[in-house]
Enzyme design. Structure first.
Site, PDB file in Angstrom:
ATOM      1  N   ASN A 188      -0.641 -14.954 -12.203  1.00  0.00           N
ATOM      2  CA  ASN A 188      -0.934 -14.152 -11.015  1.00  0.00           C
ATOM      3  C   ASN A 188       0.171 -13.168 -10.667  1.00  0.00           C
ATOM      4  O   ASN A 188      -0.092 -12.139 -10.049  1.00  0.00           O
ATOM      5  CB  ASN A 188      -1.167 -15.101  -9.821  1.00  0.00           C
ATOM      6  CG  ASN A 188      -1.172 -14.384  -8.499  1.00  0.00           C
ATOM      7  OD1 ASN A 188      -2.083 -13.621  -8.195  1.00  0.00           O
ATOM      8  ND2 ASN A 188      -0.144 -14.608  -7.695  1.00  0.00           N
ATOM      9  N   GLY A 240       3.645 -17.252  -8.865  1.00  0.00           N
ATOM     10  CA  GLY A 240       3.687 -16.461  -7.638  1.00  0.00           C
ATOM     11  C   GLY A 240       2.759 -16.981  -6.566  1.00  0.00           C
ATOM     12  O   GLY A 240       2.012 -16.210  -5.969  1.00  0.00           O
ATOM     13  N   TYR A 300       3.035   0.694 -13.670  1.00  0.00           N
ATOM     14  CA  TYR A 300       2.254  -0.487 -13.280  1.00  0.00           C
ATOM     15  C   TYR A 300       0.863  -0.434 -13.901  1.00  0.00           C
ATOM     16  O   TYR A 300       0.378  -1.432 -14.467  1.00  0.00           O
ATOM     17  CB  TYR A 300       2.164  -0.545 -11.757  1.00  0.00           C
ATOM     18  CG  TYR A 300       1.287  -1.641 -11.212  1.00  0.00           C
ATOM     19  CD1 TYR A 300       1.735  -2.962 -11.171  1.00  0.00           C
ATOM     20  CD2 TYR A 300       0.019  -1.370 -10.708  1.00  0.00           C
ATOM     21  CE1 TYR A 300       0.942  -3.978 -10.648  1.00  0.00           C
ATOM     22  CE2 TYR A 300      -0.784  -2.372 -10.187  1.00  0.00           C
ATOM     23  CZ  TYR A 300      -0.325  -3.672 -10.160  1.00  0.00           C
ATOM     24  OH  TYR A 300      -1.122  -4.667  -9.644  1.00  0.00           O
ATOM     25  N   ALA A 310       1.077  -1.131 -17.613  1.00  0.00           N
ATOM     26  CA  ALA A 310       1.350  -2.547 -17.897  1.00  0.00           C
ATOM     27  C   ALA A 310       0.099  -3.394 -17.686  1.00  0.00           C
ATOM     28  O   ALA A 310      -0.187  -4.307 -18.478  1.00  0.00           O
ATOM     29  CB  ALA A 310       2.490  -3.045 -17.008  1.00  0.00           C
ATOM     30  N   LYS A 311      -0.667  -3.122 -16.636  1.00  0.00           N
ATOM     31  CA  LYS A 311      -1.888  -3.882 -16.380  1.00  0.00           C
ATOM     32  C   LYS A 311      -2.959  -3.560 -17.425  1.00  0.00           C
ATOM     33  O   LYS A 311      -3.745  -4.441 -17.813  1.00  0.00           O
ATOM     34  CB  LYS A 311      -2.412  -3.583 -14.975  1.00  0.00           C
ATOM     35  CG  LYS A 311      -1.565  -4.202 -13.866  1.00  0.00           C
ATOM     36  CD  LYS A 311      -1.514  -5.720 -13.941  1.00  0.00           C
ATOM     37  CE  LYS A 311      -0.883  -6.332 -12.708  1.00  0.00           C
ATOM     38  NZ  LYS A 311      -0.788  -7.816 -12.790  1.00  0.00           N
ATOM     39  N   SER A 352      -5.603  -5.520 -12.568  1.00  0.00           N
ATOM     40  CA  SER A 352      -5.748  -4.691 -11.369  1.00  0.00           C
ATOM     41  C   SER A 352      -6.704  -3.554 -11.677  1.00  0.00           C
ATOM     42  O   SER A 352      -6.748  -3.067 -12.815  1.00  0.00           O
ATOM     43  CB  SER A 352      -4.390  -4.119 -10.943  1.00  0.00           C
ATOM     44  OG  SER A 352      -4.553  -3.151  -9.924  1.00  0.00           O
TER      45      SER A 352
END
Length: 267
Positions: A92, A23, A159, A162-163, A146
């Protein structure tokens, strides 16, 4: 013979290193990381779902959807065939398109897609590119997590989950690989003003009748405020990663490094 200055060592400290940054386009953290590590002398390969219009070196770009098994397989095969592997891998890619409206609006497909992008993409790339690292007895892997893994919210729960899983996996992988010469660490950015974040700020400004700076402040306030008083620049995250992948960080293993201007106030 005059010895090189300290700045010379830092600038070219990654000379000869092969790097993959997932990314690495579209004005985000990935692009800043690519630029910083290229400046340090590395050969930096990057990926994206679509080929950018402003692509300057097609030989160092692999078009692939990293959230799919076929996409990661394409990247791994391309890297092994053309570069015999990489010395540094920076996972990333991340993000979420979870709909608003709470848990009942979030489908199995949405949860799965969020985990494919934010967890399984890294797991598959690590697995595919580890064998050459193990063979040479050297490598560095960075997972970009994150601070939202600590701040799960109504519209970010998939999200955040998952992080959190990525951070857990990263720690376990670091413990396994450290004796084999491979360092694994993670970086947890806070509110970083990428181009994508800028578009979000502009959308909030239009919806609420704010100007850009007021909309940015509203987002900062929604995080409980940022003690340093501003958002992060992508280049600041890239600078931290440049340090972590260098030999200056040779004894740092299995750590998550928060870069958030002070948002996270817990110890």
């Amino acid at each position: 013979m005059e010895e090189p200055s300290k700045d010379t060592f830092v600038t070219k400290e990654l000379d000869g290193k092969r790097v993959l940054v997932t990314g690495g386009t579209k004005g985000g953290m990935g692009e800043a990381i690519v630029n910083r590590l290229t400046h340090a002398g590395a050969t930096v390969i990057t990926t994206a779902r679509n080929t950018p219009d402003e692509l300057t070196d097609s030989d160092l770009f692999i078009q692939a959807d990293i959230s799919t098994p076929d996409g990661t397989t394409k990247i791994v095969e391309n890297i092994l065939e053309r570069f015999d592997g990489v010395d540094i891998l920076i996972n990333n890619v991340g993000g979420s398109s979870t709909p608003t409206g709470g848990v009942l609006k979030q489908t199995d497909a949405g949860w799965q897609q969020t985990f494919e992008t934010n967890l399984f993409a890294a797991v598959r790339l690590d697995r595919g590119l580890l064998p050459p690292m193990l063979k040479q007895g050297y490598g560095v892997i960075i997972h970009v997590t994150s601070i939202q893994r600590r701040f799960p919210g109504e519209n970010t729960m998939a999200y955040s989950a998952a992080k959190a899983a990525l951070a857990n996996y990263s720690k376990a992988l670091a413990t396994e690989l450290a004796p084999k010469g491979i360092r694994v660490n993670s970086v947890a950015p806070g509110f970083t003003e990428t181009k994508a974040a800028g578009r979000l700020i502009e959308r909030i400004a239009q919806e609420r009748g704010y100007d850009y700076s007021d909309a940015r402040q509203a987002l900062m306030d929604s995080l409980g405020g940022i003690p340093i008083g501003r958002t992060a620049r992508p280049e600041e995250v890239a600078e931290l990663i440049a340090f972590l992948v260098s030999d200056r960080a040779s004894y740092i293993v299995g750590a998550e490094h928060t870069i958030d201007g002070g948002i996270v106030r817990t110890i």
